[in-house]
Scaffold this active site. Structure first.
Site, PDB file in Angstrom:
ATOM      1  N   LYS A  19       0.863  -1.078   0.525  1.00  0.00           N
ATOM      2  CA  LYS A  19      -0.118   0.197   0.027  1.00  0.00           C
ATOM      3  C   LYS A  19       1.157   0.891   0.071  1.00  0.00           C
ATOM      4  O   LYS A  19       0.526   2.435   0.154  1.00  0.00           O
ATOM      5  CB  LYS A  19      -1.122   0.010   1.565  1.00  0.00           C
ATOM      6  N   THR A  65      10.964  -3.462   1.085  1.00  0.00           N
ATOM      7  CA  THR A  65      10.433  -4.435   2.137  1.00  0.00           C
ATOM      8  C   THR A  65      11.537  -5.863   2.238  1.00  0.00           C
ATOM      9  O   THR A  65      12.347  -5.612   1.095  1.00  0.00           O
ATOM     10  CB  THR A  65       8.894  -3.990   1.972  1.00  0.00           C
ATOM     11  N   LYS A  69      16.281  -5.359   3.567  1.00  0.00           N
ATOM     12  CA  LYS A  69      16.694  -4.650   4.154  1.00  0.00           C
ATOM     13  C   LYS A  69      17.961  -4.881   4.377  1.00  0.00           C
ATOM     14  O   LYS A  69      18.705  -3.761   5.397  1.00  0.00           O
ATOM     15  CB  LYS A  69      16.193  -4.625   5.334  1.00  0.00           C
ATOM     16  N   ASN A  90      15.368   0.561   6.113  1.00  0.00           N
ATOM     17  CA  ASN A  90      14.469   0.623   4.854  1.00  0.00           C
ATOM     18  C   ASN A  90      14.240   1.577   3.899  1.00  0.00           C
ATOM     19  O   ASN A  90      13.153   1.676   2.803  1.00  0.00           O
ATOM     20  CB  ASN A  90      13.260   0.013   5.223  1.00  0.00           C
ATOM     21  N   ASP A 106      11.537   2.048  10.586  1.00  0.00           N
ATOM     22  CA  ASP A 106      10.403   1.270  11.055  1.00  0.00           C
ATOM     23  C   ASP A 106      10.171   0.677  12.499  1.00  0.00           C
ATOM     24  O   ASP A 106       9.585   1.337  12.794  1.00  0.00           O
ATOM     25  CB  ASP A 106      11.130  -0.453  10.452  1.00  0.00           C
ATOM     26  N   ALA A 135      13.333  -6.941   9.637  1.00  0.00           N
ATOM     27  CA  ALA A 135      11.792  -6.341  10.177  1.00  0.00           C
ATOM     28  C   ALA A 135      12.093  -5.441  11.683  1.00  0.00           C
ATOM     29  O   ALA A 135      12.180  -5.062  12.038  1.00  0.00           O
ATOM     30  CB  ALA A 135      10.779  -7.126   9.885  1.00  0.00           C
ATOM     31  N   ASN A 155      12.095 -16.933  18.035  1.00  0.00           N
ATOM     32  CA  ASN A 155      12.834 -17.291  16.502  1.00  0.00           C
ATOM     33  C   ASN A 155      12.143 -19.043  16.249  1.00  0.00           C
ATOM     34  O   ASN A 155      12.876 -19.793  17.283  1.00  0.00           O
ATOM     35  CB  ASN A 155      14.317 -16.596  15.997  1.00  0.00           C
ATOM     36  N   ARG A 156      12.236 -19.015  15.058  1.00  0.00           N
ATOM     37  CA  ARG A 156      11.867 -20.297  14.770  1.00  0.00           C
ATOM     38  C   ARG A 156      13.576 -21.052  14.634  1.00  0.00           C
ATOM     39  O   ARG A 156      13.310 -22.663  15.581  1.00  0.00           O
ATOM     40  CB  ARG A 156      11.722 -21.189  13.566  1.00  0.00           C
ATOM     41  N   THR A 157      14.963 -20.573  14.249  1.00  0.00           N
ATOM     42  CA  THR A 157      16.056 -21.478  14.706  1.00  0.00           C
ATOM     43  C   THR A 157      16.333 -20.026  15.974  1.00  0.00           C
ATOM     44  O   THR A 157      17.175 -18.881  16.065  1.00  0.00           O
ATOM     45  CB  THR A 157      16.381 -20.473  13.779  1.00  0.00           C
ATOM     46  N   GLY A 241      -0.498  -4.276  11.410  1.00  0.00           N
ATOM     47  CA  GLY A 241       0.866  -3.041  10.828  1.00  0.00           C
ATOM     48  C   GLY A 241       0.780  -2.045  10.117  1.00  0.00           C
ATOM     49  O   GLY A 241       1.566  -1.624   9.831  1.00  0.00           O
TER      50      GLY A 241
END
Length: 272
Positions: A19, A65, A69, A90, A106, A135, A155-157, A241
């Site tokens: 947007k 984005t 980044k 950004n 950001d 981000a 975080n996943r990792t 956001g």
């Protein structure tokens, strides 16, 4: 004879959902600035080549984005203090001497949306941030400046979250863990993962404190999976956001044009 418009773009992959062109058009109309702002899909692995070509063609500035980044951070000749610490940015701007200046709007945008627009209390609160990419790197310093009691990066990792916490440890109370190691309850949960863009949700335990607030840095035409999870957890307030997007855009617009646009009218236009 009309003068050519100053050109700006937003670069990303994916980018069709953005947007940003509408937001900057509304800012330009409001402030009577003559500019053109478009979205550009950048091939993965093609960031530097794309941005070099655009600046060579006379581009004045760009927003960046997901997932570029950190590429943009390495591309800039000079960095703002926020971009320097974040290791990601950004916003790029070309100066009269052709040097490229990089800034990260950001975190400033998100905190303005949370603190001013949404009136969310951060000081003294326990905050959980999901994700550890570019981000999230951009929001940690401004978030810690709002003086939360603690910030947990999940975080996943797990190693990525641990490294990120280590990078910012001088700025405040910060820890990093894997998503499977989240324990306790949090007053504010911020989703900074890209999962929402894929219509997915990171695996989360029930970890929202009573009266807690959930904020998704992503946005869409429908509530994101994280926002639906927040509703199931009976969050007192749930936000996407879009406010962050508008406020970070206003920061970039002011950097480029030297004038600060009013954001509330744009927020109303986008909600409509």
């Amino acid at each position: 004879m009309s003068l050519p418009l100053d050109r700006y773009v937003v670069l990303g992959n994916p980018i069709a959902h953005s947007k940003s062109p509408l937001i900057h058009r509304l800012f330009a109309e409001q402030t009577q600035q003559h500019l053109d702002y478009q979205a550009v899909l950048v091939p993965i692995g093609g960031f530097e080549q794309t941005v070099q070509a655009l600046f060579a063609e006379g581009l004045r500035g760009c927003n960046i984005t997901i997932p570029f980044k950190q590429n943009a951070w390495a591309f800039a000749h000079e960095l703002s203090p926020y971009a320097q610490i974040a290791g990601a940015l950004n916003t790029l701007m070309i100066r009269p001497d052709q040097s490229i200046y990089g800034h990260n709007t950001d975190g400033l945008g998100m905190m303005r949306d949370l603190l001013v627009n949404k009136q969310v209390q951060i000081q003294g609160k326990k905050v959980l941030v999901l994700g550890a990419g570019g981000a999230v790197r951009g929001i940690i310093q401004p978030l810690l400046e709002a003086e939360p009691a603690t910030v947990l990066l999940a975080n996943r990792t797990a190693t990525t979250a641990l490294e990120l916490a280590r990078d910012f440890k001088t700025l405040g109370e910060l820890q990093g863990v894997g998503l499977d190691a989240i324990t306790g309850c949090f007053d504010v949960i911020i989703n900074g993962t890209a999962a929402s863009l894929q219509g997915e949700l990171p695996p989360l335990p029930a970890c929202l404190a009573e009266g807690g607030v959930c904020y998704d840095m992503m946005y869409g035409n429908e509530p994101t999976p994280f926002m639906r999870w927040a509703d199931e957890q009976r969050a007192a307030q749930v936000f996407d956001g879009i406010g962050m997007l508008i406020e970070q855009a206003a920061e970039a617009f002011e950097l480029w044009r030297g004038i600060r646009p009013a954001t509330q009218a744009v927020f109303a236009a986008l909600k409509a």
